[in-house]
Design an enzyme around this catalytic site. Structure first.
Site, short mmCIF file in Angstrom:
data_model
loop_
_atom_site.label_atom_id
_atom_site.label_comp_id
_atom_site.label_asym_id
_atom_site.label_seq_id
_atom_site.Cartn_x
_atom_site.Cartn_y
_atom_site.Cartn_z
N CYS A 77 39.74 30.89 39.37
CA CYS A 77 39.40 31.72 40.53
C CYS A 77 37.95 32.19 40.53
CB CYS A 77 40.36 32.91 40.65
SG CYS A 77 40.53 33.92 39.18
N ASP A 279 39.82 35.36 49.24
CA ASP A 279 40.71 35.24 48.08
C ASP A 279 40.93 33.77 47.74
OD1 ASP A 279 42.65 35.43 46.16
OD2 ASP A 279 44.03 36.66 47.35
N HIS A 281 43.06 32.62 45.58
CA HIS A 281 44.36 32.42 44.95
C HIS A 281 45.39 31.79 45.88
CE1 HIS A 281 42.37 35.61 42.56
NE2 HIS A 281 42.93 34.98 41.55
#
Length: 398
Positions: A77, A279, A281
């Protein structure tokens, strides 16, 4: 093992599908140096955000190093966030901050070339393969989670092999940005001016460097400036909040890398005391160049409202990013820092004119003397010995 990984990846996707809508408020939203009035410019705001390149976990790419992982889910990430920050710098460099992206619209060739720099292949200069393998030289095993400072050091070294974008990447140390060192690194001598006598004097100050010195130098190498910081011990110190937010207002802003322990986000702006972030993820399938030589970019832009986080929930280990295409942009940034950051009693970082005398001499980074391309160079981790190991100072809370 594959089934377990697939289950984990699907779980990540489900968790990130929920994106809260923006409130109806008269407050201003700041996104990478631009302001939007939320109440009347919401569609313009979301369009601005969706134009940012969005890099997420991917799966089914070729194994890293030939025998390594074929997905970065669970560990990549921060690398993806570093890619997003760098991609924004390249957008500003080639297309400008005001460039906008529209779904299924033909884009400039520079846009496609930027996107191809980040494809998940070992021959792409800023791929997950390149970043993970360069991380070995920073003491990080392939598949190990990176912190903000490590990613900054990796980008600095990979940029040495990127001739097309030709960026100068400066990563500050000890919370200090040195004007003299940046000027030395970014100035490109006029053609034929290869002697020491043709170099601009080091004694020039920040104030007079912006005017009257163009004769010394014909070009400025575009600057990616990364400032790794620790804004507290186990949590962010509230005294830094205002200065941190001011950085997103600067026209040179590339946002910030950070998040929570082992969960990295790319912060691009703020609304009140909430940080706005992209994000990484979400796990998507590897996308390669098509038969026509272009990349289908539909999965590289976030078309939903991005998430938000209260700034006090941010882990104190972060890295700010700034892009200065021209020398005047850097001089303007220095002025803004003097005005907005250095006015605080407890400063977020320092900006100094001269190289500190107790530091080792500054040597502008240079590409190692190898006969291979950058991609081939770091395909063999033994050759990483040509790079100095940078100390990874961040201590993430657990």
């Amino acid at each position: 093992m594959e089934s377990v990984l697939s289950k984990y990846e699907n779980q990540i996707t489900i968790f990130t599908d929920y994106l809260e809508e923006y409130p109806d408020t008269d407050e201003l939203v700041w996104i990478l140096g631009k302001q939007h009035l939320l109440k009347t410019e919401k569609s313009k705001l979301l369009s601005d955000i969706s134009a940012r390149l969005w890099f997420t976990y991917r799966r089914k790419f070729s194994p890293i190093g030939g025998t390594g992982p074929s997905s970065d889910a669970g560990w990549g990430c921060m690398l993806r966030c570093g890619q997003m920050m760098l991609a924004q710098a390249l957008i500003c460099r080639h297309l400008g901050r005001d460039w906008s992206w529209e779904k299924q619209k033909e884009q400039p060739k520079e846009y496609q070339r930027i996107l191809q720099c980040f494809l998940d292949r070992k021959d792409c200069c800023y791929s997950i393969h390149q970043m993970a393998q360069m991380g070995v030289g920073e003491g990080k095993s392939i598949g190990e989670w990176f912190g903000p400072n490590t990613v900054a050091q990796v980008l600095k070294k990979l940029a040495l092999f990127d001739e097309w974008n030709s960026l100068a990447v400066y990563v500050s140390m000890d919370n200090t940005v040195v004007i003299e060192d940046i000027k030395k690194m970014c100035r490109v001598l006029p053609l034929g001016a290869d002697t020491a006598g043709d170099r601009p004097p080091d004694s020039l100050t920040a104030s007079n460097l912006s005017k009257g010195t163009s004769a010394y130098c014909s070009a400025w190498k575009p600057l990616l400036l990364i400032v790794p910081l620790r804004l507290g011990i186990n949590q962010i110190n509230p005294v830094y909040v205002d200065a941190f937010k001011e950085c997103f207002k600067m026209p040179q802003s590339l946002g910030a890398l950070g998040g929570k322990p082992n969960n990295a986000y790319y912060f691009i702006g703020f609304l009140g005391d909430e940080l706005i972030f992209l994000d990484p993820h979400t796990t998507q399938t590897f996308v390669d160049t098509g038969e026509n030589g272009t990349v289908n970019d539909q999965t590289f832009h976030c078309l939903q409202s991005p998430q938000r986080m209260n700034i006090l929930n941010l882990d104190p280990s972060v890295a700010l990013g700034f892009f200065c295409k021209e020398e005047k942009d850097f001089d303007n940034w220095c002025s803004l820092v003097q005005k907005e950051i250095l006015k605080e009693n407890l400063r977020m970082f320092e900006l100094v004119q001269k190289h500190p005398s107790h530091w080792p001499p500054f040597v502008p980074p240079a590409k190692p003397e190898v006969t291979t391309t950058g991609a081939e160079f770091i395909d063999s981790t033994e050759q990483l010995e040509e790079f100095d190991l940078e100390e990874d100072f961040e201590i993430l809370s657990v």
